[in-house]
Design an enzyme around this catalytic site. Sequence first.
Site, PDB file in Angstrom:
ATOM      1  N   GLN A 213       2.084  -2.472  -0.732  1.00  0.00           N
ATOM      2  CA  GLN A 213       2.958  -3.339  -1.525  1.00  0.00           C
ATOM      3  C   GLN A 213       3.123  -2.863  -2.957  1.00  0.00           C
ATOM      4  OE1 GLN A 213      -0.060  -6.615  -1.010  1.00  0.00           O
ATOM      5  NE2 GLN A 213       0.608  -7.150  -3.079  1.00  0.00           N
TER       6      GLN A 213
ATOM      7  N   CYS B 288       2.389  -9.624  -0.791  1.00  0.00           N
ATOM      8  CA  CYS B 288       1.453  -9.454   0.320  1.00  0.00           C
ATOM      9  C   CYS B 288       1.795 -10.340   1.505  1.00  0.00           C
ATOM     10  CB  CYS B 288       0.033  -9.723  -0.157  1.00  0.00           C
ATOM     11  SG  CYS B 288      -0.217 -11.391  -0.815  1.00  0.00           S
TER      12      CYS B 288
ATOM     13  N   HIS C   6      -4.210 -14.073  -1.594  1.00  0.00           N
ATOM     14  CA  HIS C   6      -3.799 -12.839  -0.935  1.00  0.00           C
ATOM     15  C   HIS C   6      -3.680 -13.076   0.563  1.00  0.00           C
ATOM     16  CE1 HIS C   6      -3.079  -8.622  -0.529  1.00  0.00           C
ATOM     17  NE2 HIS C   6      -4.220  -8.337   0.077  1.00  0.00           N
TER      18      HIS C   6
ATOM     19  N   ASN D  48      -4.861  -4.514   5.587  1.00  0.00           N
ATOM     20  CA  ASN D  48      -4.409  -4.869   4.243  1.00  0.00           C
ATOM     21  C   ASN D  48      -3.067  -4.209   3.963  1.00  0.00           C
ATOM     22  OD1 ASN D  48      -4.485  -5.993   1.674  1.00  0.00           O
ATOM     23  ND2 ASN D  48      -6.578  -5.344   1.269  1.00  0.00           N
TER      24      ASN D  48
END
Length: 442
Positions: free
Chosen positions: A66, A72, A362, A384
């Site tokens: 990102q 996110c 997040h 992630n």
Amino acid sequence: MKQAKPITRELLAACRADYENSRLSQAMTCTVSRTELADAAFDGEAARGLDMTFSIDLYDTGVTWQKASGRCWIFAALNVLRQVVAKKCSLEKFELSQNYLAFWDKFEKINYFLESVIDSADLPVGDRTLDWILQGISDGGQWDMVVSLVKKYGVVPISAMPETCQSSSTRVMSRMLNMKLREYAVELRRLVAEGREVQPRKEEMLKDMYRALCICFGKPAERFDFAYRDKDKEYHIDRDLTPQSFYEKYVAADLGAYVSIIHAPTKDKPYGKTFTVKYLGNVVEGTVRHLNVPMDTFKDLVVGQLKDGEPVWFGSDCSKFGDRKTGIWDQDTYRYGEILGGLEFGLTKEEGLDYRDSAMNHAMVIAGVNLDAQGKPDRWKIENSWGDEAGKKGYFVMSDKWFDAYTYQAVVHKKYLSRELLEALDGEPVELAPWDPMGSLA
């Protein structure tokens, strides 16, 4: 503050003596003077049990990045959906356009902001709710906001609308947009106070904002060709698709069948109840709903979906007890208290929420879990969106203890819910204040 007591010279002398009499504290001063705190606090022995092997491991197709943006939640959602396309088309790697959804998110948030200003025009300057609205728009969001965007605008492959400099680094652009939005707020509130029609002027504002967004993100894709080579190197091309037809043909997931479950163990949020948050959203036609459940139920639902081979979008407080280098989130692996002279950190999850120490900040994807001999999770595999240089080639591992303490939200299919939870989901949601922790954006 009435009768507030100042720091006296006597108290300062006592603090100084306490530090100077501690050889360990002085040794720690030397240690952290040239070492990052996370590195100094890292306990390698505790980390040994958090290796990247899992009894349920869904995939390893590479991670996304990102960059310098707060998208996110969009990345996590598209990381889930891209797996559907990759399987259907036999692709080793594939990405959906995060920039495409981010454009429409910004545009819808601008409209949501303007409508919120109009709706709250009777509030005086300095009112807490008005102050909350006037914070402006951000990159962050929640699962239901992704659903609203996809239902309205569809999705496109990254080739149809690639990243730009501004989509990947949003700080300056967001600051300028919010500056203009607050100027619009002054004007709209004045028009309402004068009893004048506001919608024609709001539409002119939206035209200006659309133009600015096109300059920063590029004009949104409307029609495109989807070309790719599968794992066998065979070439395919599908011509003249729209974002909606691409979604229907290559994804076709019923996003309305998924529900946001939360774990919020605070007294104002009973388990088995649904909640929404005032002035939280992007698309004004959409809604944000959370179903609060106990942690045991929360984890059972997540594991159930993983066992069926489907990853899970989730939100947590990633600022606690972890770092990007090791890719580990675990309280026992980072001994900050010992490094900082014997501090003890003991807030409960309830206290952390009530006293604003923790909240979701997040969103990521749960792509696997390790189940112990009793079938209980002891560590979780996390996909992630911080690029492949973070963690273990972009993947992270989370201890189950950390999961309990700092995971707040997950998205699961309704088929995993009990009859009682399905009934609760259909109930009228309790509306929370805009600043409630469960309204925080990933």
